[in-house]
Enzyme design. Sequence first.
Site, short mmCIF file in Angstrom:
data_model
loop_
_atom_site.label_atom_id
_atom_site.label_comp_id
_atom_site.label_asym_id
_atom_site.label_seq_id
_atom_site.Cartn_x
_atom_site.Cartn_y
_atom_site.Cartn_z
NE ARG A 1 59.26 -45.89 52.99
CZ ARG A 1 60.55 -45.57 52.80
NH1 ARG A 1 61.47 -46.00 53.65
NH2 ARG A 1 60.91 -44.84 51.76
CE1 TYR B 1 49.90 -65.31 67.75
CE2 TYR B 1 51.63 -64.18 66.55
CZ TYR B 1 50.32 -64.58 66.65
OH TYR B 1 49.44 -64.27 65.66
CG ASP C 1 56.23 -60.41 72.93
OD1 ASP C 1 55.44 -59.69 73.56
OD2 ASP C 1 55.97 -60.84 71.78
CE LYS D 1 47.31 -59.95 69.88
NZ LYS D 1 48.32 -59.49 68.91
#
Length: 395
Positions: A56, A109, A181, A206
């Site tokens: 983590r 988005y 972004d 993506k």
Amino acid sequence: MNRNSKGSIIRPDPLPESASRPVVTPLSPSVVYASDTPDALDDQYEGRVHGYTYSREGHPNADVVAKRLDAMEGVQGGWVTGSGMAAVTAALLGILKAGDHVIGGNQLYGRSLRMMKEDLPRLGIATSLADPGDVAAVAAHIRPETRMILVEVVSNPTLRVADIDGLAELCRERGILFAVDNTFTTPRAFRPFDHGADIVIHSITKLLAGHSDVMLGYVVAREPALNERLRVFSVTTGLTPSPFDCWLAERGMLSFDLRFDRAQSTAIALADHLSGLSGVKRVLYPTRDDHPDRTRGDALLKGQGCNMVSFELEGGRAAANAFTRAAEGLSFAPTLGDVGTTLSHPASSSHRALTAEERRELAISEGFFRVSVGLEDPEKLKEVFELAVSEAMSA
């Protein structure tokens, strides 16, 4: 000593040493890493030596991907997260606090819009939305407590181009953090830090990974102290990337430049073809002469346009249903960046949480589609779209 000689020690000795090394980055799925002594662990946590402790808090496969993206964006210290929205979350909640105010682009988005409209206000963070192509409109929303402006270079799914240079200047003048972004454009087409950004976000899921088998994000700040806040928040809240996804993403990124260039050239050809088809009301692609932000796009993107095309059919939902049924070989799926071309219908997927009126304000109708162009033969792709549009109009 062979620790396994009597079967009482479970974990084996380390891998054998080798005079050679693997060509492919090894997959490191271990959740935990062993240190020799408490003093050695102190050295790692206090930065005197580099090492891994608990996945983590970082692992080798995530670091490989982060360093590759760092090099592409021209920065150091980026952090890989478990998804693109995890990266957006880190940028917002890792920095903002109750009482702060953030301005978002009004064509973000869908899930980013939801966070701006519902989640941040619930946590005491005020939000406003404004057209990122209109600096004056954004400036009109600035308050004394405004801490950040968040925009996409090219908006999802309407492909509008933000005034990045103007917004960066506004943020510098007002002492506001500027978060960008860069998912659609990617560093191949645009590098936000070269234009004054303070924070850059990616959905690696993506085009960067590019095979629809990875869920990852990336966030990085120019300023080291700010970057450390992003890292600590991501570790604390468990925005952890999977080693296997990171391993797959690295594989995808090795061919990224080739895939981007091929998909972009096909996207340009497809946009031009769609514009000539009966039944297509409008086509959006940043380099087209009829794009509303063509002048700004040329200045900002230097002729690049990305692999995304959006268009609107006549006929509404009935035509949309007929189109997807007839688009043989194309996946109708709420994703982008695959090696194959995919179709997305924002009204029923990414922007379904918006009201019909809110979608109308963004010019997202029931006939509106976003196309993520893949690596198919351009001429074959044109044939498929032409037939599908024809079938849609028959409906």
